[in-house]
Design an enzyme around this catalytic site. Structure first.
Site, mmCIF file in Angstrom:
data_model
loop_
_atom_site.group_PDB
_atom_site.id
_atom_site.type_symbol
_atom_site.label_atom_id
_atom_site.label_comp_id
_atom_site.label_asym_id
_atom_site.label_seq_id
_atom_site.Cartn_x
_atom_site.Cartn_y
_atom_site.Cartn_z
ATOM 1 N N GLU A 46 0.696 -1.163 0.141
ATOM 2 C CA GLU A 46 0.018 0.119 0.109
ATOM 3 C C GLU A 46 0.824 1.406 -0.134
ATOM 4 O O GLU A 46 2.023 1.274 0.564
ATOM 5 C CB GLU A 46 -0.783 -0.147 1.146
ATOM 6 C CG GLU A 46 -2.189 -0.958 0.943
ATOM 7 C CD GLU A 46 -2.216 -1.952 1.927
ATOM 8 O OE1 GLU A 46 -2.985 -2.743 1.727
ATOM 9 O OE2 GLU A 46 -1.192 -2.081 2.691
ATOM 10 N N THR A 47 0.117 2.217 -0.470
ATOM 11 C CA THR A 47 0.872 3.691 -0.605
ATOM 12 C C THR A 47 -0.257 4.570 0.066
ATOM 13 O O THR A 47 -1.351 4.455 -0.496
ATOM 14 C CB THR A 47 1.352 4.079 -1.996
ATOM 15 O OG1 THR A 47 2.334 3.241 -2.292
ATOM 16 C CG2 THR A 47 1.819 5.591 -1.994
#
Length: 298
Positions: A46-47
């Site tokens: 995830e970002t």
């Protein structure tokens, strides 16, 4: 315009373990395709993109992306972002434990963080309770999708089940640690499991006492072959515990160890509050460590 970014390792107190996270600061002006492209460029599970909050009383707004899709909520991005923002506030002269709200698509998460030197510990309360989505498939198709034998699926009262506290998960109890270590996704068998969902496999942790489990999570449909630590699954796991374990009223602590097979060990705390036989609150806790800082030029 140049945009700052930071990477952290989350659900750990040791750098280069736990779950890596990229957090893009100064995200104003980025549209959804640009955020998705940057998340694919980072290529982490995830970002996070940090935006001003929609309500002034909250600390920030988050948008969370895997390499292929946006999520309404995810746990290690929430904890990592909370620790990062608390560390930035600490630089401004605030040194005590900090409490603030982080806005996500799922809702506002109430966070408490104790910042340290380049790291911190924190916890957040879920804005929603786990939702039961139904029983899982029969053990045969589940075993086939994980390269295991049907007899290796299930232990004690636990059977495959579907829950969510954000994205949906198919929770798969595995009989032994050895079987958990051997588990692998068999793509050709996934269609037999029904609607796409991340596979969260878990077994009692032989190295701990009480409610301790070791887990692995696979989400190929989200571009995540395996995840070292999955906070949204940990939140939904509270629903698994309510379904299969005889928990009484009061506070209950669970420890989930994940990422061990990947060489990225993590530890996720889950706190359940039960009143009158019903789940009333779920909190997720853990640590995070700063790893790198830089500037995006695109």
């Amino acid at each position: 315009m140049p945009r700052r970014f930071v990477t952290l390792d989350v659900f750990t107190d040791t750098a280069l373990t736990g779950n890596p996270l990229a957090v893009v600061l100064d995200a104003e002006g980025l549209d959804t395709p640009a955020m998705q492209a940057l998340a694919a460029e980072f290529n982490l599970s995830e970002t996070v993109f940090v935006l001003p909050p929609t309500e002034a009383r909250h600390r920030a707004q988050m948008r969370i992306f895997t390499p292929t899709a946006e999520l309404p909520f995810a746990g290690h991005p929430t904890l990592g972002t909370a620790v990062l923002l608390a560390l930035r506030d600490q630089r401004a002269g605030l040194t005590d434990a900090m409490a603030f709200g982080l806005e996500a698509t799922l809702g506002t998460l109430a966070c408490v963080v104790e910042p340290g030197e380049g790291r911190g510990t924190g916890r957040f309360r879920m804005p929603v309770l786990p939702e039961y989505l139904g029983d899982g498939p029969e053990t045969g198709p589940v075993a086939a999708a994980l390269g295991l034998e049907p007899a290796e699926i299930g232990f004690a009262r636990h059977a495959p089940s579907r829950h969510r506290a954000g994205p949906p998960f198919l929770f798969v109890p595995v009989a032994t640690r050895a079987a958990l270590d051997r588990a692998r996704v068999v793509p050709a068998a996934l269609d037999d499991l029904g609607p796409p969902a991340a596979l969260y496999c878990y077994t009692p942790d032989p190295d701990g006492l009480g409610h301790r489990y070791q887990a692995r999570m696979f989400a190929p449909h989200l571009g995540v072959p395996e995840d070292p630590a999955t906070g949204s699954a940990a939140a939904a796991f509270a629903g698994v515990m309510m379904q299969f374990e005889p928990l009484g009223d009061g506070e209950h602590a669970i420890v989930l160890r994940q990422g061990v097979r990947m060489g990225r060990p993590s530890s996720i705390g889950v706190q359940l509050c039960i009143e009158a036989g019903a789940l009333r609150a779920v909190e997720i806790s853990g640590g995070a460590v700063l790893v790198s800082e830089g500037t995006l030029l695109v």
